[in-house]
Design a protein around this motif. Structure first.
Motif, PDB file in Angstrom:
ATOM      1  N   ARG A  21       0.832  -1.207   0.000  1.00  0.00           N
ATOM      2  CA  ARG A  21       0.000   0.000   0.000  1.00  0.00           C
ATOM      3  C   ARG A  21       0.864   1.253   0.000  1.00  0.00           C
ATOM      4  NH1 ARG A  21      -3.376  -2.437   4.207  1.00  0.00           N
ATOM      5  NH2 ARG A  21      -2.596  -0.844   5.603  1.00  0.00           N
ATOM      6  N   LEU A  22       1.958   1.243   0.784  1.00  0.00           N
ATOM      7  CA  LEU A  22       2.870   2.392   0.804  1.00  0.00           C
ATOM      8  C   LEU A  22       3.537   2.592  -0.552  1.00  0.00           C
ATOM      9  CD1 LEU A  22       4.530   2.014   4.302  1.00  0.00           C
ATOM     10  CD2 LEU A  22       2.930   3.777   3.565  1.00  0.00           C
ATOM     11  N   ARG A  23       3.944   1.502  -1.186  1.00  0.00           N
ATOM     12  CA  ARG A  23       4.541   1.608  -2.523  1.00  0.00           C
ATOM     13  C   ARG A  23       3.549   2.197  -3.519  1.00  0.00           C
ATOM     14  NH1 ARG A  23       7.094  -4.176  -2.142  1.00  0.00           N
ATOM     15  NH2 ARG A  23       9.022  -3.650  -1.069  1.00  0.00           N
ATOM     16  N   ASP A  24       2.317   1.736  -3.461  1.00  0.00           N
ATOM     17  CA  ASP A  24       1.282   2.262  -4.358  1.00  0.00           C
ATOM     18  C   ASP A  24       1.033   3.743  -4.103  1.00  0.00           C
ATOM     19  OD1 ASP A  24       1.030  -0.266  -5.423  1.00  0.00           O
ATOM     20  OD2 ASP A  24      -0.851  -0.724  -4.377  1.00  0.00           O
ATOM     21  N   LYS A  25       0.974   4.137  -2.832  1.00  0.00           N
ATOM     22  CA  LYS A  25       0.749   5.536  -2.481  1.00  0.00           C
ATOM     23  C   LYS A  25       1.915   6.405  -2.951  1.00  0.00           C
ATOM     24  CE  LYS A  25      -2.331   6.939  -0.629  1.00  0.00           C
ATOM     25  NZ  LYS A  25      -3.572   7.498  -1.181  1.00  0.00           N
ATOM     26  N   ASP A  26       3.136   5.926  -2.782  1.00  0.00           N
ATOM     27  CA  ASP A  26       4.307   6.668  -3.261  1.00  0.00           C
ATOM     28  C   ASP A  26       4.276   6.827  -4.783  1.00  0.00           C
ATOM     29  OD1 ASP A  26       5.341   7.144  -0.771  1.00  0.00           O
ATOM     30  OD2 ASP A  26       6.821   5.532  -0.850  1.00  0.00           O
ATOM     31  N   ARG A  27       3.846   5.801  -5.489  1.00  0.00           N
ATOM     32  CA  ARG A  27       3.741   5.875  -6.950  1.00  0.00           C
ATOM     33  C   ARG A  27       2.709   6.932  -7.351  1.00  0.00           C
ATOM     34  NH1 ARG A  27       4.161   0.806  -8.198  1.00  0.00           N
ATOM     35  NH2 ARG A  27       2.079   0.288  -7.485  1.00  0.00           N
ATOM     36  N   GLU A  28       1.596   6.993  -6.614  1.00  0.00           N
ATOM     37  CA  GLU A  28       0.573   8.005  -6.880  1.00  0.00           C
ATOM     38  C   GLU A  28       1.098   9.409  -6.588  1.00  0.00           C
ATOM     39  OE1 GLU A  28      -2.726   6.904  -4.445  1.00  0.00           O
ATOM     40  OE2 GLU A  28      -3.080   5.040  -5.555  1.00  0.00           O
ATOM     41  N   ARG A  29       1.822   9.573  -5.487  1.00  0.00           N
ATOM     42  CA  ARG A  29       2.392  10.883  -5.147  1.00  0.00           C
ATOM     43  C   ARG A  29       3.381  11.341  -6.212  1.00  0.00           C
ATOM     44  NH1 ARG A  29       3.135   8.847   0.713  1.00  0.00           N
ATOM     45  NH2 ARG A  29       1.287   9.688   1.707  1.00  0.00           N
ATOM     46  N   LYS A  30       4.214  10.418  -6.663  1.00  0.00           N
ATOM     47  CA  LYS A  30       5.209  10.730  -7.692  1.00  0.00           C
ATOM     48  C   LYS A  30       4.519  11.199  -8.971  1.00  0.00           C
ATOM     49  CE  LYS A  30       9.025   8.736 -10.259  1.00  0.00           C
ATOM     50  NZ  LYS A  30       8.875   8.173 -11.542  1.00  0.00           N
ATOM     51  N   ALA A  31       3.517  10.484  -9.409  1.00  0.00           N
ATOM     52  CA  ALA A  31       2.799  10.844 -10.638  1.00  0.00           C
ATOM     53  C   ALA A  31       2.137  12.212 -10.489  1.00  0.00           C
ATOM     54  CB  ALA A  31       1.749   9.777 -10.974  1.00  0.00           C
ATOM     55  N   TYR A  32       1.509  12.482  -9.350  1.00  0.00           N
ATOM     56  CA  TYR A  32       0.860  13.773  -9.098  1.00  0.00           C
ATOM     57  C   TYR A  32       1.891  14.893  -9.122  1.00  0.00           C
ATOM     58  CZ  TYR A  32      -1.908  17.340  -6.714  1.00  0.00           C
ATOM     59  OH  TYR A  32      -2.560  18.495  -6.382  1.00  0.00           O
ATOM     60  N   TYR A  33       2.992  14.706  -8.390  1.00  0.00           N
ATOM     61  CA  TYR A  33       4.042  15.709  -8.299  1.00  0.00           C
ATOM     62  C   TYR A  33       4.597  16.039  -9.683  1.00  0.00           C
ATOM     63  CZ  TYR A  33       8.488  17.889  -7.088  1.00  0.00           C
ATOM     64  OH  TYR A  33       9.545  18.759  -7.004  1.00  0.00           O
ATOM     65  N   GLU A  34       4.929  15.004 -10.445  1.00  0.00           N
ATOM     66  CA  GLU A  34       5.533  15.225 -11.759  1.00  0.00           C
ATOM     67  C   GLU A  34       4.546  15.859 -12.735  1.00  0.00           C
ATOM     68  OE1 GLU A  34       7.372  11.488 -12.820  1.00  0.00           O
ATOM     69  OE2 GLU A  34       9.050  11.876 -11.447  1.00  0.00           O
ATOM     70  N   LEU A  35       3.273  15.502 -12.647  1.00  0.00           N
ATOM     71  CA  LEU A  35       2.269  16.075 -13.526  1.00  0.00           C
ATOM     72  C   LEU A  35       2.120  17.577 -13.287  1.00  0.00           C
ATOM     73  CD1 LEU A  35      -0.060  15.698 -15.609  1.00  0.00           C
ATOM     74  CD2 LEU A  35      -1.561  15.321 -13.646  1.00  0.00           C
ATOM     75  N   TYR A  36       2.058  17.976 -12.022  1.00  0.00           N
ATOM     76  CA  TYR A  36       1.759  19.373 -11.706  1.00  0.00           C
ATOM     77  C   TYR A  36       2.982  20.273 -11.560  1.00  0.00           C
ATOM     78  CZ  TYR A  36      -3.062  18.069 -11.378  1.00  0.00           C
ATOM     79  OH  TYR A  36      -4.322  17.620 -11.681  1.00  0.00           O
ATOM     80  N   THR A  37       4.185  19.704 -11.440  1.00  0.00           N
ATOM     81  CA  THR A  37       5.375  20.547 -11.319  1.00  0.00           C
ATOM     82  C   THR A  37       6.244  20.522 -12.567  1.00  0.00           C
ATOM     83  OG1 THR A  37       6.789  18.829 -10.363  1.00  0.00           O
ATOM     84  CG2 THR A  37       5.473  20.176  -8.824  1.00  0.00           C
ATOM     85  N   GLY A  38       6.113  19.465 -13.364  1.00  0.00           N
ATOM     86  CA  GLY A  38       6.969  19.340 -14.540  1.00  0.00           C
ATOM     87  C   GLY A  38       8.406  19.010 -14.197  1.00  0.00           C
ATOM     88  N   THR A  39       8.663  18.615 -12.949  1.00  0.00           N
ATOM     89  CA  THR A  39      10.007  18.224 -12.529  1.00  0.00           C
ATOM     90  C   THR A  39       9.991  16.789 -12.030  1.00  0.00           C
ATOM     91  OG1 THR A  39       9.654  19.081 -10.295  1.00  0.00           O
ATOM     92  CG2 THR A  39      10.628  20.594 -11.883  1.00  0.00           C
ATOM     93  N   SER A  40      11.172  16.235 -11.839  1.00  0.00           N
ATOM     94  CA  SER A  40      11.297  14.840 -11.417  1.00  0.00           C
ATOM     95  C   SER A  40      11.194  14.703  -9.908  1.00  0.00           C
ATOM     96  CB  SER A  40      12.636  14.266 -11.876  1.00  0.00           C
ATOM     97  OG  SER A  40      12.704  14.265 -13.274  1.00  0.00           O
ATOM     98  N   TRP A  41      10.435  13.723  -9.479  1.00  0.00           N
ATOM     99  CA  TRP A  41      10.267  13.394  -8.066  1.00  0.00           C
ATOM    100  C   TRP A  41      11.610  12.946  -7.491  1.00  0.00           C
ATOM    101  CZ3 TRP A  41       6.404  13.222  -4.437  1.00  0.00           C
ATOM    102  CH2 TRP A  41       6.547  12.359  -3.362  1.00  0.00           C
ATOM    103  N   GLY A  42      11.961  13.462  -6.337  1.00  0.00           N
ATOM    104  CA  GLY A  42      13.138  12.989  -5.626  1.00  0.00           C
ATOM    105  C   GLY A  42      14.441  13.681  -5.979  1.00  0.00           C
ATOM    106  N   GLN A  43      14.439  14.617  -6.899  1.00  0.00           N
ATOM    107  CA  GLN A  43      15.655  15.344  -7.254  1.00  0.00           C
ATOM    108  C   GLN A  43      15.912  16.409  -6.189  1.00  0.00           C
ATOM    109  OE1 GLN A  43      17.711  14.608  -9.783  1.00  0.00           O
ATOM    110  NE2 GLN A  43      16.389  12.897 -10.260  1.00  0.00           N
ATOM    111  N   ALA A  44      17.032  16.304  -5.501  1.00  0.00           N
ATOM    112  CA  ALA A  44      17.329  17.200  -4.386  1.00  0.00           C
ATOM    113  C   ALA A  44      17.355  18.664  -4.811  1.00  0.00           C
ATOM    114  CB  ALA A  44      18.656  16.817  -3.743  1.00  0.00           C
ATOM    115  N   ASP A  45      17.762  18.956  -6.034  1.00  0.00           N
ATOM    116  CA  ASP A  45      17.840  20.352  -6.451  1.00  0.00           C
ATOM    117  C   ASP A  45      16.458  20.979  -6.683  1.00  0.00           C
ATOM    118  OD1 ASP A  45      17.908  18.491  -8.549  1.00  0.00           O
ATOM    119  OD2 ASP A  45      18.765  19.910  -9.954  1.00  0.00           O
TER     120      ASP A  45
END
Length: 63
Positions: A12-36
């Protein structure tokens, strides 16, 4: 009962993280997890939660 699936909590945590990543990348246009992409990144696994809190408090005092 509460809308949770029967799969393991780890899955469930893996699935939720995958959903967060997709949401973040869709609305920011940047890559999830990039420190910069962040103003501040702390590794609580290395310095602990208390170390993170202390570091943030010190940064806040100097701002």
């Amino acid at each position: 009962m509460y809308g949770q699936r029967e799969e393991s909590p780890v899955q469930r945590l893996r699935d939720k993280d995958r959903e967060r990543k997709a949401y973040y990348e869709l609305y920011t246009g940047t890559s999830w997890g990039q420190a910069d992409n962040y103003e501040l990144c702390l590794d609580s696994g290395k310095i602990g939660m208390e170390g993170c809190v202390n570091m943030i408090a010190q940064l806040f005092q100097h701002a």
